[in-house]
Design a protein around this motif. Structure first.
Motif, PDB file in Angstrom:
ATOM      1  N   ASP A 188      -9.635   1.045  15.870  1.00 36.07           N
ATOM      2  CA  ASP A 188      -9.246  -0.048  14.729  1.00 36.07           C
ATOM      3  C   ASP A 188      -7.727  -0.242  14.498  1.00 36.07           C
ATOM      4  O   ASP A 188      -7.343  -0.665  13.465  1.00 36.07           O
ATOM      5  CB  ASP A 188     -10.046   0.169  13.451  1.00 36.07           C
TER       6      ASP A 188
ATOM      7  N   ILE B 141      -4.038   4.974  12.126  1.00 30.77           N
ATOM      8  CA  ILE B 141      -4.830   5.660  10.980  1.00 30.77           C
ATOM      9  C   ILE B 141      -3.755   6.711  10.907  1.00 30.77           C
ATOM     10  O   ILE B 141      -3.229   7.685  11.681  1.00 30.77           O
ATOM     11  CB  ILE B 141      -6.079   5.932  11.359  1.00 30.77           C
TER      12      ILE B 141
ATOM     13  N   ARG C 106      -6.465   4.464   6.227  1.00 27.34           N
ATOM     14  CA  ARG C 106      -5.824   3.282   6.680  1.00 27.34           C
ATOM     15  C   ARG C 106      -5.729   2.292   5.660  1.00 27.34           C
ATOM     16  O   ARG C 106      -6.470   2.065   4.884  1.00 27.34           O
ATOM     17  CB  ARG C 106      -6.818   2.910   7.707  1.00 27.34           C
ATOM     18  N   PRO C 107      -4.442   1.603   5.369  1.00 23.32           N
ATOM     19  CA  PRO C 107      -4.078   0.620   4.845  1.00 23.32           C
ATOM     20  C   PRO C 107      -5.279  -0.529   5.018  1.00 23.32           C
ATOM     21  O   PRO C 107      -5.627  -0.854   6.277  1.00 23.32           O
ATOM     22  CB  PRO C 107      -2.737   0.321   4.733  1.00 23.32           C
ATOM     23  N   ILE C 108      -5.700  -1.237   4.198  1.00 26.32           N
ATOM     24  CA  ILE C 108      -6.822  -2.184   4.268  1.00 26.32           C
ATOM     25  C   ILE C 108      -6.505  -3.760   4.338  1.00 26.32           C
ATOM     26  O   ILE C 108      -7.032  -4.639   4.587  1.00 26.32           O
ATOM     27  CB  ILE C 108      -8.026  -2.212   3.596  1.00 26.32           C
ATOM     28  N   SER C 109      -4.961  -3.830   3.691  1.00 25.31           N
ATOM     29  CA  SER C 109      -4.788  -5.377   3.876  1.00 25.31           C
ATOM     30  C   SER C 109      -3.593  -5.363   4.757  1.00 25.31           C
ATOM     31  O   SER C 109      -3.219  -4.564   5.344  1.00 25.31           O
ATOM     32  CB  SER C 109      -4.290  -5.707   2.495  1.00 25.31           C
ATOM     33  N   ASN C 110      -2.999  -6.658   4.651  1.00 25.69           N
ATOM     34  CA  ASN C 110      -1.956  -7.026   5.613  1.00 25.69           C
ATOM     35  C   ASN C 110      -0.645  -6.954   4.800  1.00 25.69           C
ATOM     36  O   ASN C 110       0.462  -7.041   5.336  1.00 25.69           O
ATOM     37  CB  ASN C 110      -2.062  -8.433   6.115  1.00 25.69           C
TER      38      ASN C 110
ATOM     39  N   ALA D  47       0.966  -1.178   0.029  1.00 21.03           N
ATOM     40  CA  ALA D  47      -0.158  -0.055   0.055  1.00 21.03           C
ATOM     41  C   ALA D  47       1.044   1.404   0.106  1.00 21.03           C
ATOM     42  O   ALA D  47       2.157   0.953   0.422  1.00 21.03           O
ATOM     43  CB  ALA D  47      -0.770  -0.032   1.383  1.00 21.03           C
TER      44      ALA D  47
END
Ligand SMILES: Cc1cc2nc3c(=O)[nH]c(=O)nc-3n(C[C@H](O)[C@H](O)[C@H](O)COP(=O)(O)OP(=O)(O)OC[C@H]3O[C@@H](n4cnc5c(N)ncnc54)[C@H](O)[C@@H]3O)c2cc1C
Length: 335
Positions: A133, A136, A151-155, A120
């Motif tokens: 969560d 951020i 916020r990056p959404i993957s790992n 990302a």
């Protein structure tokens, strides 16, 4: 184990001070509530033809482990060389975060590096926060009048470019130096895509303006000055102060109204006057990067929402020409 990587900013064989700001940001990420228990390691990567002396200096100053990325035959920065060499090293390292300076150099290679790593990419980060969560990041949008929270959404790893002047470097003296490891990358132009970019020569920018650097007061003109002829008001305003110099935002320099030596900001001079008066300047992150060390900032802007007001000690909502005219008239009367 996951780790946080910092790409040190090296230019002309020197460590750029933004590197210490990246270190402060890395510590903030490492100590965030959701990552703290993972005890993420931080590594600083120093790409250079001869990285040892720079790597040792950084290891001593930060107490962190440093990897000197030795690129034989490396003459000067190009994004192809950086991306190619960094990607080879980073692929072995399993990072969660890769921190890069949001400078001309960092902005040039970070997105390409993220793409090649399938990471990302969040550019121009001006804040790191935590919520329920997790981490951020904020970045300015709409001409710096608003912040977008991202916020990056993957790992996958995330490549962050961090705005200069936001993350205050630590003054702490480290008792123990970090370890230095040198990794040699064989760089051959043919391995680097189709050699789309070749280093030819470094052209020196016009010299820095010593008057700006030494000035106790800087009066700076921005695009709120609509016509070149109106600059005379700002020239007269500068004369009201002793040890004062004229600054400018980049558009005025790009339009040829003032020479480059007047430009303040990320690609101009970094100044530290006692008083900085911004006349019709919006407060872009690139301009603010140059005035982070100013002691007292006064901004004159007709837009009460202008971003510069969030960084000013005195905010004057007014037409800049009208304000200067009134100021000059009143000071004349007093004399
Ligand atoms: C890689 C890169 C590097 C850059 N480096 C620099 C740099 O070093 N320095 C730099 O300055 N910029 C730099 N920039 C440009 C930067 O992004 C902004 O475009 C620039 O700072 C905006 O200049 P400004 O505030 O004068 O103009 P604008 O953003 O157009 O703002 C003008 C302001 O004047 C106000 N105004 C208008 N009329 C009046 C009036 N009559 N009275 C009072 N106020 C008025 C407006 O409300 C507005 O806030 C860089 C950009 C990039 C992409």
């Amino acid at each position: 184990m996951k780790q946080i990587l910092i790409i040190a900013e090296i230019f002309a064989g020197q460590i750029r001070p933004i590197t210490w700001e990246l270190v402060a940001a890395a510590r903030k990420i490492k100590n965030s509530p959701d990552l703290k228990q993972l005890s993420l390691a931080i590594h600083i990567i120093v790409p250079a033809a001869v990285p040892e002396p720079l790597a040792e200096k950084i290891a001593k100053q930060t107490g962190m482990d440093v990897i000197g990325l030795q690129i034989p035959g490396f003459k000067a920065y190009t994004n192809e060389i950086y991306i190619y060499c960094l990607e080879q090293l980073i692929r072995e390292m399993n990072p969660s975060h890769i921190l890069v300076a949001h400078t001309s150099q960092g902005q040039d290679f970070a997105p390409g590096l993220a793409l090649d790593l399938n990471a990302a990419s969040i550019s121009g980060v001006n804040g790191i926060r935590f919520d329920e969560d997790g981490l951020i990041y904020s970045r300015p949008v709409f001409n710096n009048t608003k912040n977008l929270m991202v916020r990056p959404i993957s790992n996958q790893p995330v490549v962050l470019t961090l705005m200069p002047g936001i993350f205050k470097p630590d003054d702490r003296k480290e008792k123990k130096s970090g370890q230095v490891v040198i990794r040699k990358i064989s760089f051959f132009p043919s391995t680097c895509g189709n050699e789309r970019i070749q280093y030819r020569r470094t052209v020196k920018r016009p010299g820095e303006n010593q008057a700006l650097k030494k000035a106790k007061v800087i009066v700076a003109a921005g695009r709120g000055i609509k016509k070149k002829e109106e600059l005379k008001y700002v020239f007269n305003f500068v004369q009201c102060f002793s040890a004062a110099a004229l600054g400018a935002s980049r558009p005025l320099v790009d339009m040829g109204w003032l020479g480059y030596r007047h430009q303040v900001g990320m690609t101009g001079a970094t100044v530290a006057p006692k008083l900085y008066i911004a006349c019709g300047i919006s407060g872009s992150s690139q301009h603010l990067a140059g005035i982070k060390d100013a002691e007292f900032v006064v901004a004159i802007n007709k837009n009460p929402e202008a971003a510069i007001f969030r960084h000013s000690d005195i905010c004057i909502t007014a037409d800049v020409i009208e304000f200067i005219e009134t100021f000059l008239a009143r000071t004349k009367v007093r004399k």
